[in-house]
Motif scaffolding. Structure first.
Motif, short mmCIF file in Angstrom:
data_model
loop_
_atom_site.label_atom_id
_atom_site.label_comp_id
_atom_site.label_asym_id
_atom_site.label_seq_id
_atom_site.Cartn_x
_atom_site.Cartn_y
_atom_site.Cartn_z
N LYS A 28 -29.25 -8.64 -39.39
CA LYS A 28 -29.40 -8.09 -40.74
C LYS A 28 -30.23 -9.07 -41.57
O LYS A 28 -29.98 -10.26 -41.57
N ASP A 29 -31.21 -8.53 -42.27
CA ASP A 29 -32.05 -9.34 -43.14
C ASP A 29 -31.34 -9.41 -44.50
O ASP A 29 -31.25 -8.40 -45.20
N PRO A 30 -30.86 -10.58 -44.90
CA PRO A 30 -30.09 -10.67 -46.14
C PRO A 30 -30.92 -10.39 -47.40
O PRO A 30 -30.38 -9.97 -48.42
N ARG A 31 -32.21 -10.59 -47.32
CA ARG A 31 -33.05 -10.34 -48.49
C ARG A 31 -33.24 -8.86 -48.77
O ARG A 31 -33.27 -8.44 -49.92
N SER A 32 -33.36 -8.06 -47.73
CA SER A 32 -33.64 -6.64 -47.93
C SER A 32 -32.45 -5.73 -47.61
O SER A 32 -32.52 -4.53 -47.86
N GLU A 33 -31.38 -6.30 -47.04
CA GLU A 33 -30.21 -5.51 -46.64
C GLU A 33 -30.54 -4.47 -45.58
O GLU A 33 -29.87 -3.46 -45.47
N THR A 34 -31.60 -4.70 -44.81
CA THR A 34 -31.96 -3.84 -43.68
C THR A 34 -31.82 -4.65 -42.40
O THR A 34 -31.55 -5.85 -42.44
N PHE A 35 -32.02 -4.00 -41.28
CA PHE A 35 -31.90 -4.67 -39.98
C PHE A 35 -33.28 -4.89 -39.38
O PHE A 35 -34.21 -4.14 -39.66
N ARG A 36 -33.39 -5.92 -38.56
CA ARG A 36 -34.67 -6.28 -37.96
C ARG A 36 -34.46 -6.89 -36.58
O ARG A 36 -33.38 -7.33 -36.25
N TRP A 37 -35.52 -6.89 -35.81
CA TRP A 37 -35.55 -7.64 -34.57
C TRP A 37 -36.90 -8.35 -34.52
O TRP A 37 -37.88 -7.91 -35.11
N GLU A 38 -36.92 -9.50 -33.89
CA GLU A 38 -38.14 -10.30 -33.82
C GLU A 38 -38.11 -11.11 -32.54
O GLU A 38 -37.09 -11.73 -32.21
N CYS A 39 -39.22 -11.12 -31.83
CA CYS A 39 -39.29 -11.90 -30.60
C CYS A 39 -39.18 -13.39 -30.96
O CYS A 39 -39.88 -13.87 -31.86
N PRO A 40 -38.33 -14.13 -30.25
CA PRO A 40 -38.18 -15.55 -30.55
C PRO A 40 -39.34 -16.42 -30.05
O PRO A 40 -39.48 -17.57 -30.47
N ASP A 41 -40.18 -15.87 -29.18
CA ASP A 41 -41.32 -16.62 -28.66
C ASP A 41 -42.41 -16.64 -29.74
O ASP A 41 -42.93 -15.61 -30.14
N GLU A 42 -42.75 -17.83 -30.22
CA GLU A 42 -43.71 -17.95 -31.32
C GLU A 42 -45.11 -17.45 -30.99
O GLU A 42 -45.87 -17.11 -31.88
N SER A 43 -45.44 -17.37 -29.72
CA SER A 43 -46.77 -16.88 -29.33
C SER A 43 -46.82 -15.35 -29.23
O SER A 43 -47.88 -14.78 -29.03
N CYS A 44 -45.67 -14.70 -29.38
CA CYS A 44 -45.59 -13.24 -29.27
C CYS A 44 -45.48 -12.61 -30.65
O CYS A 44 -44.61 -12.98 -31.44
N PRO A 45 -46.31 -11.61 -30.96
CA PRO A 45 -46.30 -11.00 -32.29
C PRO A 45 -45.31 -9.85 -32.48
O PRO A 45 -45.29 -9.23 -33.54
N ALA A 46 -44.49 -9.54 -31.49
CA ALA A 46 -43.61 -8.37 -31.57
C ALA A 46 -42.50 -8.56 -32.61
O ALA A 46 -41.78 -9.56 -32.60
N VAL A 47 -42.39 -7.57 -33.51
CA VAL A 47 -41.36 -7.60 -34.54
C VAL A 47 -41.11 -6.17 -35.02
O VAL A 47 -41.99 -5.32 -34.97
N GLY A 48 -39.90 -5.90 -35.43
CA GLY A 48 -39.55 -4.62 -36.03
C GLY A 48 -38.63 -4.88 -37.21
O GLY A 48 -37.74 -5.70 -37.13
N PHE A 49 -38.86 -4.22 -38.32
CA PHE A 49 -38.05 -4.49 -39.51
C PHE A 49 -37.93 -3.25 -40.38
O PHE A 49 -38.66 -2.29 -40.21
N GLY A 50 -36.97 -3.29 -41.30
CA GLY A 50 -36.78 -2.20 -42.24
C GLY A 50 -35.88 -1.09 -41.75
O GLY A 50 -35.88 0.00 -42.31
N PHE A 51 -35.08 -1.33 -40.73
CA PHE A 51 -34.21 -0.30 -40.18
C PHE A 51 -32.92 -0.21 -40.99
O PHE A 51 -32.38 -1.22 -41.42
N THR A 52 -32.43 1.00 -41.18
CA THR A 52 -31.24 1.21 -42.00
C THR A 52 -29.94 0.85 -41.30
O THR A 52 -28.92 0.70 -41.96
N SER A 53 -29.98 0.70 -39.98
CA SER A 53 -28.77 0.32 -39.25
C SER A 53 -29.16 -0.48 -38.00
O SER A 53 -30.29 -0.43 -37.53
N ARG A 54 -28.16 -1.19 -37.47
CA ARG A 54 -28.37 -1.95 -36.23
C ARG A 54 -28.71 -0.99 -35.09
O ARG A 54 -29.56 -1.25 -34.27
#
Length: 73
Positions: A28-54
């Protein structure tokens, strides 16, 4: 039963980055109150954000993975 619903309770799917296979967590993103996922590998650009639920974030991660793998088969 819809395809999304079929996988909703299954925690074995969707936990790998679609691009680099790293383990990905949904949080959960505490700033936006939405859910997100993000690849932990810094060289990978994959991310998803703004979801209303897990659940929606997990489904989106799985769908992204399926689309990405379908492109490069």
């Amino acid at each position: 039963m819809s395809r999304s619903r079929e996988f909703a309770a299954d925690t074995r799917w969707g936990w790998c980055c679609p691009r680099c296979e790293s383990d990905v967590s949904v949080c959960k993103d505490p700033r936006s109150e939405t859910f997100r996922w993000e690849c932990p590998d810094e060289s990978c650009p994959a991310v998803g954000f703004g979801f209303t639920s897990r659940r929606r974030a997990r489904i989106a991660l799985r769908e992204y993975r399926e689309r990405y793998q379908g492109i490069y088969r």
